[in-house]
Design an enzyme around this catalytic site. Structure first.
Site, PDB file in Angstrom:
ATOM      1  N   CYS A   1       0.648  -1.282  -0.225  1.00  0.00           N
ATOM      2  CA  CYS A   1       0.150  -0.124   0.035  1.00  0.00           C
ATOM      3  C   CYS A   1       0.897   1.136   0.192  1.00  0.00           C
ATOM      4  CB  CYS A   1      -0.861  -0.082   1.222  1.00  0.00           C
ATOM      5  SG  CYS A   1      -2.179  -1.206   1.161  1.00  0.00           S
TER       6      CYS A   1
HETATM    7  N1  LIG Z   1      -2.750  -6.269   1.849  1.00  0.00           N
HETATM    8  C1  LIG Z   1      -3.259  -5.084   2.470  1.00  0.00           C
HETATM    9  O1  LIG Z   1      -2.752  -4.763   3.576  1.00  0.00           O
HETATM   10  C2  LIG Z   1      -3.977  -4.266   1.932  1.00  0.00           C
HETATM   11  C3  LIG Z   1      -4.686  -3.271   2.769  1.00  0.00           C
HETATM   12  C4  LIG Z   1      -5.526  -2.492   2.159  1.00  0.00           C
HETATM   13  C5  LIG Z   1      -5.864  -2.568   0.556  1.00  0.00           C
HETATM   14  N2  LIG Z   1      -5.277  -3.359   0.018  1.00  0.00           N
HETATM   15  C6  LIG Z   1      -5.634  -3.472  -1.457  1.00  0.00           C
HETATM   16  O2  LIG Z   1      -6.677  -4.597  -1.680  1.00  0.00           O
HETATM   17  C7  LIG Z   1      -6.242  -5.145  -2.953  1.00  0.00           C
HETATM   18  C8  LIG Z   1      -5.969  -6.753  -2.729  1.00  0.00           C
HETATM   19  O3  LIG Z   1      -4.744  -6.669  -1.998  1.00  0.00           O
HETATM   20  P1  LIG Z   1      -4.258  -8.206  -1.409  1.00  0.00           P
HETATM   21  O4  LIG Z   1      -3.165  -7.735  -0.186  1.00  0.00           O
HETATM   22  O5  LIG Z   1      -5.525  -8.710  -0.609  1.00  0.00           O
HETATM   23  O6  LIG Z   1      -3.905  -8.794  -2.546  1.00  0.00           O
HETATM   24  P2  LIG Z   1      -3.212 -10.452  -2.626  1.00  0.00           P
HETATM   25  O7  LIG Z   1      -2.065 -10.523  -3.428  1.00  0.00           O
HETATM   26  O8  LIG Z   1      -3.174 -11.043  -1.139  1.00  0.00           O
HETATM   27  O9  LIG Z   1      -4.645 -11.150  -2.983  1.00  0.00           O
HETATM   28  C9  LIG Z   1      -5.267 -11.005  -4.410  1.00  0.00           C
HETATM   29  C10 LIG Z   1      -5.708 -12.175  -4.843  1.00  0.00           C
HETATM   30  O10 LIG Z   1      -6.603 -11.817  -5.934  1.00  0.00           O
HETATM   31  C11 LIG Z   1      -6.262 -13.100  -6.989  1.00  0.00           C
HETATM   32  N3  LIG Z   1      -6.388 -12.644  -8.141  1.00  0.00           N
HETATM   33  C12 LIG Z   1      -5.630 -11.816  -9.147  1.00  0.00           C
HETATM   34  N4  LIG Z   1      -6.240 -11.778 -10.542  1.00  0.00           N
HETATM   35  C13 LIG Z   1      -7.617 -12.182 -10.193  1.00  0.00           C
HETATM   36  C14 LIG Z   1      -8.509 -12.383 -11.067  1.00  0.00           C
HETATM   37  N5  LIG Z   1      -8.647 -11.770 -12.099  1.00  0.00           N
HETATM   38  N6  LIG Z   1      -9.736 -13.119 -10.572  1.00  0.00           N
HETATM   39  C15 LIG Z   1      -9.790 -13.619  -9.463  1.00  0.00           C
HETATM   40  N7  LIG Z   1      -8.716 -13.531  -8.537  1.00  0.00           N
HETATM   41  C16 LIG Z   1      -7.775 -12.871  -9.019  1.00  0.00           C
HETATM   42  C17 LIG Z   1      -4.975 -13.448  -6.598  1.00  0.00           C
HETATM   43  O11 LIG Z   1      -4.583 -14.843  -6.888  1.00  0.00           O
HETATM   44  C18 LIG Z   1      -4.638 -13.380  -5.018  1.00  0.00           C
HETATM   45  O12 LIG Z   1      -5.117 -14.600  -4.321  1.00  0.00           O
HETATM   46  C19 LIG Z   1      -5.146  -4.417  -3.751  1.00  0.00           C
HETATM   47  O13 LIG Z   1      -5.626  -3.205  -4.342  1.00  0.00           O
HETATM   48  C20 LIG Z   1      -4.490  -3.708  -2.316  1.00  0.00           C
HETATM   49  O14 LIG Z   1      -3.812  -2.729  -2.685  1.00  0.00           O
HETATM   50  C21 LIG Z   1      -4.462  -4.287   0.481  1.00  0.00           C
END
Ligand SMILES: NC(=O)c1ccc[n+]([C@@H]2O[C@H](COP(=O)([O-])OP(=O)(O)OC[C@H]3O[C@@H](n4cnc5c(N)ncnc54)[C@H](O)[C@@H]3O)[C@@H](O)[C@H]2O)c1
Length: 453
Positions: free
Chosen positions: A275
Site C-alpha cells: 500500500c
Molecule cells: N494487503 C493489505 O494490507 C491491503 C490493505 C488495504 C488495501 N489493500 C488493497 O486490496 C487489494 C488486494 O490486496 P491483497 O493484499 O489482498 O492482494 P493479494 O495479492 O493478497 O490477493 C489478491 C488475490 O487476487 C487473486 N486474483 C488476481 N487476479 C484475479 C482475477 N482476475 N480473478 C480472481 N482472482 C484474482 C490473486 O490470486 C490473489 O489471491 C489491492 O488493491 C491492495 O492495494 C491491501
C-alpha cells in the site's frame, strides 16, 4: 428506491443474498469470512487453485484468519471457493479484492481489475451489486469498471448496482480487523450506496457513507499518502539528526507526549508493503493526467526510496570500525518482511538493502522466522536463500547484522551479546552500545576510547 434495489436490500437484510468475493488474498479472505460469519453464504473466486483448495480443505493461508474459522465455516456450508467465474450467475453481490500493483514504468497496473471485471461481466445479471475494494486512482469505478460491466447491455444504477469501498486492513494488527475498522462506502447512485452500506453493515460495525465512488477512492489515497509523506518527513529528520548527532528516536518519543496536534511517525529503512509505497503513485499518476504536479508525494517518494542506500552507508560505517569493507563481508539481514511480525515481503525495503549490499560484494544471508525461504526472483542477488536460524549460535559468524524488520521473536539481547557489529534501522536495541549503529542516532563511541569532557 427502485423495485429491483428494494428486492436486493431485502435479500441482504434477511441474509438470503449470496455473496461473492473475487480475489482471496490478505483483503478478500478476511472479508469472505466476515460475510460468512454474519450469516451469508460466501463464495470466494480466485484464479489461484491452491487458495481454492486450501479453503475446500478448511485451511487458512492468511495469518489474520484462523484455520479453525475457515474449517467451521466450510463445514457449515457458509463458505466455499472456486476458480470458475460461472458461479457469478448464482450470486447477488460481489466484492472485488484483486491486486493493484505498479507496472515497471511506475504506472498503475489495472490488468487485474480489468480481467476480474471482464470475467464477472460474462455472467452479470440484473439485480446484482458489484463493489470494488482494490485500492486505485479516483475515477476507476466510473471510468474502468462501469463501462466494462455496461458493455453487457445492462445499465449501472438501474439494472445492477455499483459502489467503491476501500479496504483498510492492517495485517498483523490484533486490535483492528475487518469487522471493527469503519468502512467508507461511495455508490454510483443513492440506491448503489444504500445497498453497499447495507451489505457491509451486516458484518462491519461502522459504515461511513460518502457522496460518490470518486470520494471513496480518494479517501484511501489520502490515508496512505498521509502516511507516506509523514514517513518521508521523519526519515528526512533522521538524516538531519545523523548529521547533528541527535537521537531521532528520543526526539519523536518526547514530541509525542504533546497531547494534541502531533502524531508520531518513525524513521526506518524505507517503505514496504502493498500500500504505502504504491498508492501515492496511483494518485500522482492521476493528478499528472489533469496537468497537476503533486510535489509532496514526489518528494516523500525520493526521500523514502533513498533510505535503503542510507542503511548501506551505515553498514559501511559499522564495518569500517572493524577495518573491514562491505566487499567480502558476511552480512546478515535480521527481518525481511516489510513490517514486524508478518510474513509479507512485498516491496520490502530489506530486499533493496540486500540487493545493494550484494552489488557491493557482500555475502548476504537473512534470518526471518516468518519467511523461511526467499526466491531468486524476489531480490536482485538472484539466489534462492533459506532463512538462517539465529538460535543455533550462528550470530558470531557474521561481520555485521542489520536489523531491518524488528520482529518481536528476535532475541535482541543475544544479538547485542554475540554480534560483531549491528546496524539497527528500527531502534530495536534501545540503548547505546559501542558496536550498535542506530539509524538517525549518534555514532557509538569507539570501544576503549574514553570521552574527555
Ligand atoms: N494487503 C493489505 O494490507 C491491503 C490493505 C488495504 C488495501 N489493500 C488493497 O486490496 C487489494 C488486494 O490486496 P491483497 O493484499 O489482498 O492482494 P493479494 O495479492 O493478497 O490477493 C489478491 C488475490 O487476487 C487473486 N486474483 C488476481 N487476479 C484475479 C482475477 N482476475 N480473478 C480472481 N482472482 C484474482 C490473486 O490470486 C490473489 O489471491 C489491492 O488493491 C491492495 O492495494 C491491501
Amino acid at each position: 428506491m427502485s423495485e429491483l434495489a428494494g428486492a436486493l436490500l431485502e435479500r441482504i437484510q434477511s441474509r438470503r443474498a449470496r455473496t461473492g468475493i473475487v480475489g482471496l488474498g490478505y483483503v478478500g479472505l478476511p472479508l469472505a469470512v466476515e460475510f460468512a460469519r454474519a450469516g451469508f453464504h460466501a463464495t470466494g473466486i480466485d484464479l489461484d487453485a491452491r487458495k481454492v483448495e486450501a479453503i475446500a480443505d478448511g485451511r487458512s493461508y492468511i495469518p489474520d484468519v484462523s484455520s479453525s474459522d475457515v474449517l467451521s465455516l466450510t463445514r457449515s456450508s457458509r463458505l466455499d471457493a472456486t476458480t470458475d467465474f460461472s458461479v457469478v450467475r448464482q450470486l447477488d453481490t460481489i466484492n472485488i479484492c484483486v491486486p493493484t500493483p505498479l507496472r515497471k514504468t511506475k504506472d498503475p497496473d489495472m490488468s487485474y481489475i480489468v480481467s476480474a471485471v471482464e470475467a464477472i461481466a460474462k455472467h452479470l445479471h440484473t439485480g446484482m451489486l458489484i463493489v470494488l475494494e482494490s485500492t486505485t486512482y479516483p475515477g476507476t469505478t466510473e471510468e474502468v469498471v462501469q463501462p466494462l460491466l455496461e458493455a453487457t447491455g445492462l445499465k449501472a444504477g438501474v439494472d445492477f448496482f455499483l459502489a467503491f469501498s476501500p479496504e483498510r486492513v492492517d495485517p498483523g494488527n490484533p486490535t483492528f480487523q475487518t469487522h471493527n475498522v469503519p468502512k467508507v462506502v461511495g455508490g454510483l447512485t443513492p440506491d448503489c450506496a444504500k445497498l453497499a452500506g447495507a451489505l457491509y453493515n451486516s458484518a462491519i460495525k461502522t459504515i461511513v457513507p460518502v457522496s460518490s465512488t470518486r470520494v471513496a477512492e480518494m479517501v484511501k489515497l489520502l490515508e496512505n499518502t498521509f502516511r507516506a509523506v509523514n514517513i518521508g518527513l521523519v526519515n528526512e529528520l533522521a538524516l538531519m539528526c545523523d548529521r547533528m548527532n541527535i537521537d531521532v528516536w528520543e526526539v519523536v518519543d518526547a514530541a509525542k507526549t504533546k497531547p494534541f496536534g502531533f502524531m508520531a511517525f518513525y524513521p526506518g529503512p524505507g517503505l514496504g508493503g502493498h500500500c504505502i509505497p504504491i498508492d501515492p503513485v496511483y494518485l500522482s499518476w492521476k493528478a499528472k493526467q489533469t496537468g497537476f504536479d503533486p510535489r509532496f508525494i514526489e518528494l516523500a517518494g525520493h526521500i523514502n526510496a533513498a533510505m535503503p542506500h542510507y542503511v548501506v552507508e551505515k553498514v559501511a560505517e559499522a564495518l569500517n570500525t572493524k577495518r573491514k569493507a562491505i566487499n567480502g563481508s558476511n552480512v546478515l539481514i535480521a527481518g525481511i518482511a516489510y513490517k514486524r511480525d508478518i510474513d509479507d515481503i512485498r516491496e520490502s525495503p530489506a530486499l533493496d538493502v540486500m540487493g545493494l549490499l550484494h552489488a557491493k560484494g557482500a555475502v548476504v544471508a537473512y534470518a526471518d522466522p516468518f519467511v523461511p525461504t526467499l526466491g531468486a526472483r524476489d531480490w536482485s542477488g538472484h539466489a534462492d536463500l533459506q532463512a538462517v536460524d539465529l538460535a543455533g549460535g550462528t550470530i558470531g559468524q557474521y561481520d555485521c547484522i542489520v536489523i531491518v524488520t524488528d520482529h518481536t521473536t528476535f532475541d535482541y539481547d543475544a544479538l547485542v551479546a554475540q554480534a560483531e557489529v549491528i546496524v539497527d534501522t528500527r531502534n530495536a536495541i534501545k540503548k547505546p552500545y559501542p558496536h550498535v549503529f542506530r539509524l538517525g542516532a549518534p555514532r557509538p563511541e569507539p570501544e576503549g576510547r574514553t570521552v574527555v569532557a
